[in-house]
Design a protein around this motif. Structure first.
Motif, PDB file in Angstrom:
ATOM      1  N   ILE A  32      -4.604  23.270  -5.620  1.00  0.00           N
ATOM      2  CA  ILE A  32      -5.506  24.427  -6.104  1.00  0.00           C
ATOM      3  C   ILE A  32      -6.560  23.903  -7.112  1.00  0.00           C
ATOM      4  O   ILE A  32      -7.605  24.234  -7.008  1.00  0.00           O
ATOM      5  CB  ILE A  32      -4.694  25.422  -6.697  1.00  0.00           C
ATOM      6  N   GLN A  33      -6.097  22.879  -7.864  1.00  0.00           N
ATOM      7  CA  GLN A  33      -7.045  22.396  -8.986  1.00  0.00           C
ATOM      8  C   GLN A  33      -8.273  21.777  -8.343  1.00  0.00           C
ATOM      9  O   GLN A  33      -9.478  21.758  -8.483  1.00  0.00           O
ATOM     10  CB  GLN A  33      -6.406  21.530  -9.802  1.00  0.00           C
ATOM     11  N   ALA A  34      -7.898  20.855  -7.157  1.00  0.00           N
ATOM     12  CA  ALA A  34      -8.744  19.961  -6.402  1.00  0.00           C
ATOM     13  C   ALA A  34      -9.859  20.973  -5.826  1.00  0.00           C
ATOM     14  O   ALA A  34     -10.808  20.799  -5.642  1.00  0.00           O
ATOM     15  CB  ALA A  34      -7.974  19.258  -5.185  1.00  0.00           C
ATOM     16  N   ALA A  35      -9.187  22.077  -4.947  1.00  0.00           N
ATOM     17  CA  ALA A  35     -10.211  23.123  -4.447  1.00  0.00           C
ATOM     18  C   ALA A  35     -10.820  23.595  -5.397  1.00  0.00           C
ATOM     19  O   ALA A  35     -12.211  23.593  -4.830  1.00  0.00           O
ATOM     20  CB  ALA A  35      -9.025  24.301  -3.845  1.00  0.00           C
ATOM     21  N   ALA A  36     -10.480  24.027  -6.689  1.00  0.00           N
ATOM     22  CA  ALA A  36     -11.343  24.639  -7.466  1.00  0.00           C
ATOM     23  C   ALA A  36     -12.414  23.687  -8.063  1.00  0.00           C
ATOM     24  O   ALA A  36     -13.866  24.028  -7.941  1.00  0.00           O
ATOM     25  CB  ALA A  36     -10.808  24.907  -8.738  1.00  0.00           C
ATOM     26  N   GLU A  37     -12.138  22.281  -8.248  1.00  0.00           N
ATOM     27  CA  GLU A  37     -12.985  21.472  -8.592  1.00  0.00           C
ATOM     28  C   GLU A  37     -14.282  21.091  -7.319  1.00  0.00           C
ATOM     29  O   GLU A  37     -15.289  21.085  -7.585  1.00  0.00           O
ATOM     30  CB  GLU A  37     -12.349  20.011  -8.737  1.00  0.00           C
ATOM     31  N   ALA A  38     -13.758  21.032  -6.117  1.00  0.00           N
ATOM     32  CA  ALA A  38     -14.532  20.934  -4.931  1.00  0.00           C
ATOM     33  C   ALA A  38     -15.743  22.240  -4.789  1.00  0.00           C
ATOM     34  O   ALA A  38     -16.500  22.001  -4.449  1.00  0.00           O
ATOM     35  CB  ALA A  38     -13.638  20.722  -3.742  1.00  0.00           C
ATOM     36  N   ALA A  39     -15.028  23.200  -5.183  1.00  0.00           N
ATOM     37  CA  ALA A  39     -15.946  24.518  -4.906  1.00  0.00           C
ATOM     38  C   ALA A  39     -16.920  24.354  -6.212  1.00  0.00           C
ATOM     39  O   ALA A  39     -18.128  24.773  -5.878  1.00  0.00           O
ATOM     40  CB  ALA A  39     -15.078  25.749  -5.095  1.00  0.00           C
ATOM     41  N   ALA A  40     -16.607  23.894  -7.459  1.00  0.00           N
ATOM     42  CA  ALA A  40     -17.583  23.945  -8.496  1.00  0.00           C
ATOM     43  C   ALA A  40     -18.442  22.862  -8.066  1.00  0.00           C
ATOM     44  O   ALA A  40     -19.785  23.093  -8.316  1.00  0.00           O
ATOM     45  CB  ALA A  40     -16.789  23.436  -9.824  1.00  0.00           C
ATOM     46  N   LYS A  41     -18.466  21.571  -7.568  1.00  0.00           N
ATOM     47  CA  LYS A  41     -19.114  20.804  -7.214  1.00  0.00           C
ATOM     48  C   LYS A  41     -20.275  21.124  -5.946  1.00  0.00           C
ATOM     49  O   LYS A  41     -21.283  20.894  -5.993  1.00  0.00           O
ATOM     50  CB  LYS A  41     -18.577  19.452  -6.611  1.00  0.00           C
ATOM     51  N   ALA A  42     -19.591  21.865  -5.179  1.00  0.00           N
ATOM     52  CA  ALA A  42     -20.384  22.612  -4.020  1.00  0.00           C
ATOM     53  C   ALA A  42     -21.416  23.466  -4.627  1.00  0.00           C
ATOM     54  O   ALA A  42     -22.673  23.554  -4.336  1.00  0.00           O
ATOM     55  CB  ALA A  42     -19.372  23.247  -3.153  1.00  0.00           C
ATOM     56  N   ARG A  43     -21.059  24.251  -5.595  1.00  0.00           N
ATOM     57  CA  ARG A  43     -22.101  25.307  -6.183  1.00  0.00           C
ATOM     58  C   ARG A  43     -23.028  24.466  -6.969  1.00  0.00           C
ATOM     59  O   ARG A  43     -24.256  24.717  -7.015  1.00  0.00           O
ATOM     60  CB  ARG A  43     -21.181  26.114  -7.247  1.00  0.00           C
ATOM     61  N   GLU A  44     -22.761  23.148  -7.694  1.00  0.00           N
ATOM     62  CA  GLU A  44     -23.841  22.564  -8.244  1.00  0.00           C
ATOM     63  C   GLU A  44     -24.640  22.048  -7.403  1.00  0.00           C
ATOM     64  O   GLU A  44     -25.834  21.720  -7.674  1.00  0.00           O
ATOM     65  CB  GLU A  44     -22.835  21.481  -9.362  1.00  0.00           C
ATOM     66  N   HIS A  45     -24.029  21.460  -6.276  1.00  0.00           N
ATOM     67  CA  HIS A  45     -24.942  20.905  -5.104  1.00  0.00           C
ATOM     68  C   HIS A  45     -26.017  21.921  -4.574  1.00  0.00           C
ATOM     69  O   HIS A  45     -27.059  21.704  -4.388  1.00  0.00           O
ATOM     70  CB  HIS A  45     -23.993  20.245  -4.142  1.00  0.00           C
ATOM     71  N   GLU A  46     -25.232  23.023  -4.469  1.00  0.00           N
ATOM     72  CA  GLU A  46     -26.315  24.249  -3.797  1.00  0.00           C
ATOM     73  C   GLU A  46     -27.264  24.597  -4.867  1.00  0.00           C
ATOM     74  O   GLU A  46     -28.484  24.939  -4.645  1.00  0.00           O
ATOM     75  CB  GLU A  46     -25.603  25.216  -3.647  1.00  0.00           C
ATOM     76  N   ALA A  47     -26.916  24.784  -6.328  1.00  0.00           N
ATOM     77  CA  ALA A  47     -28.085  24.916  -7.188  1.00  0.00           C
ATOM     78  C   ALA A  47     -29.098  23.901  -7.277  1.00  0.00           C
ATOM     79  O   ALA A  47     -30.149  24.144  -7.573  1.00  0.00           O
ATOM     80  CB  ALA A  47     -27.321  25.218  -8.465  1.00  0.00           C
ATOM     81  N   ALA A  48     -28.625  22.670  -7.412  1.00  0.00           N
ATOM     82  CA  ALA A  48     -29.637  21.477  -7.550  1.00  0.00           C
ATOM     83  C   ALA A  48     -30.542  21.450  -6.178  1.00  0.00           C
ATOM     84  O   ALA A  48     -31.813  21.411  -6.374  1.00  0.00           O
ATOM     85  CB  ALA A  48     -28.803  20.360  -7.574  1.00  0.00           C
ATOM     86  N   ALA A  49     -29.903  21.946  -4.998  1.00  0.00           N
ATOM     87  CA  ALA A  49     -30.769  22.130  -3.825  1.00  0.00           C
ATOM     88  C   ALA A  49     -31.642  23.271  -3.785  1.00  0.00           C
ATOM     89  O   ALA A  49     -32.874  23.031  -3.603  1.00  0.00           O
ATOM     90  CB  ALA A  49     -29.773  22.101  -2.593  1.00  0.00           C
ATOM     91  N   ALA A  50     -31.238  24.284  -4.340  1.00  0.00           N
ATOM     92  CA  ALA A  50     -32.135  25.346  -4.511  1.00  0.00           C
ATOM     93  C   ALA A  50     -33.302  25.128  -5.430  1.00  0.00           C
ATOM     94  O   ALA A  50     -34.491  25.677  -5.217  1.00  0.00           O
ATOM     95  CB  ALA A  50     -31.339  26.595  -4.955  1.00  0.00           C
ATOM     96  N   ALA A  51     -32.935  24.642  -6.675  1.00  0.00           N
ATOM     97  CA  ALA A  51     -33.911  24.101  -7.543  1.00  0.00           C
ATOM     98  C   ALA A  51     -34.942  23.157  -7.001  1.00  0.00           C
ATOM     99  O   ALA A  51     -36.175  23.415  -7.304  1.00  0.00           O
ATOM    100  CB  ALA A  51     -33.293  23.390  -8.708  1.00  0.00           C
TER     101      ALA A  51
END
Length: 189
Positions: A119-138
């Motif tokens: 569960i913690q690994a999934a949450a960390e992966a989701a957070a990294k994915a959101r960061e990556h999406e935000a960086a790509a959008a920026a």
């Protein structure tokens, strides 16, 4: 005892976990196998576990396994908690020996640790994915702004080069030279 059916989703439903457990999956599978093995056996004298209770526990372990296989770790954790409550209840009523209860609880603890880690690994992966999406959008927004600025500069440059400079005003035509003709003195006539 609680019933497994209300505590867990069935396979084929979408879970909240992530795909690809990697090497973590091998340890998790081993913990589930250890939990299932602690439920095996039917004769109360040999196993310290009543046959009906063992079947019920095996259903719950299967639910934990199915939810974990579907990467629905929160549902697997819920089913594991249900199993833990049922083991405590069965031990209190004498359907499970104290030795068997300890063995099952040890297995439950190992599976819970693996589920919590997943569960913690999934949450960390989701957070990294959101960061990556935000960086790509920026980056996309910055590229769009750069392209718009470039287009505006090009349009301004074309505007300047399209407007021709004003044409010089032509010099007035020279007046015809006036001679002595037409003035009345030397008129022939």
């Amino acid at each position: 005892m609680t019933r497994f059916h209300a505590a867990i989703r069935r396979p084929g439903t979408r879970g909240t976990g992530t795909r690809g457990a990697g090497t973590r999956g091998a340890g998790f599978a081993a913990a589930l196998m250890m939990l299932a093995a602690s439920m095996a056996g039917c004769a109360p004298a040999d196993t310290g576990l009543q046959p009906d209770t063992a079947r019920h526990f095996q259903e719950l372990v299967l639910g934990v396994s199915q939810a974990a296989a579907a990467n629905d770790h929160p549902a697997a954790l819920t089913a594991l908690e249900s199993l833990e409550a049922d083991v405590a209840s069965a031990a209190g009523s004498g359907q499970v020996s104290e030795e068997r209860r300890r063995a099952i609880m040890t297995s439950i603890t190992a599976v819970r640790t693996d589920l919590t880690t997943a569960i913690q690994a999934a949450a960390e992966a989701a957070a990294k994915a959101r960061e990556h999406e935000a960086a790509a959008a920026a980056a996309a927004e910055a590229e769009k702004a750069r392209a718009e600025a470039e287009a505006a500069a090009k349009a301004a440059q074309e505007q300047v080069s399209v407007v021709p400079p004003p044409a010089p005003v032509p010099a007035p035509a020279p007046e015809p030279a006036r001679g002595s003709e037409g003035k009345g003195k030397n008129k022939n006539g």
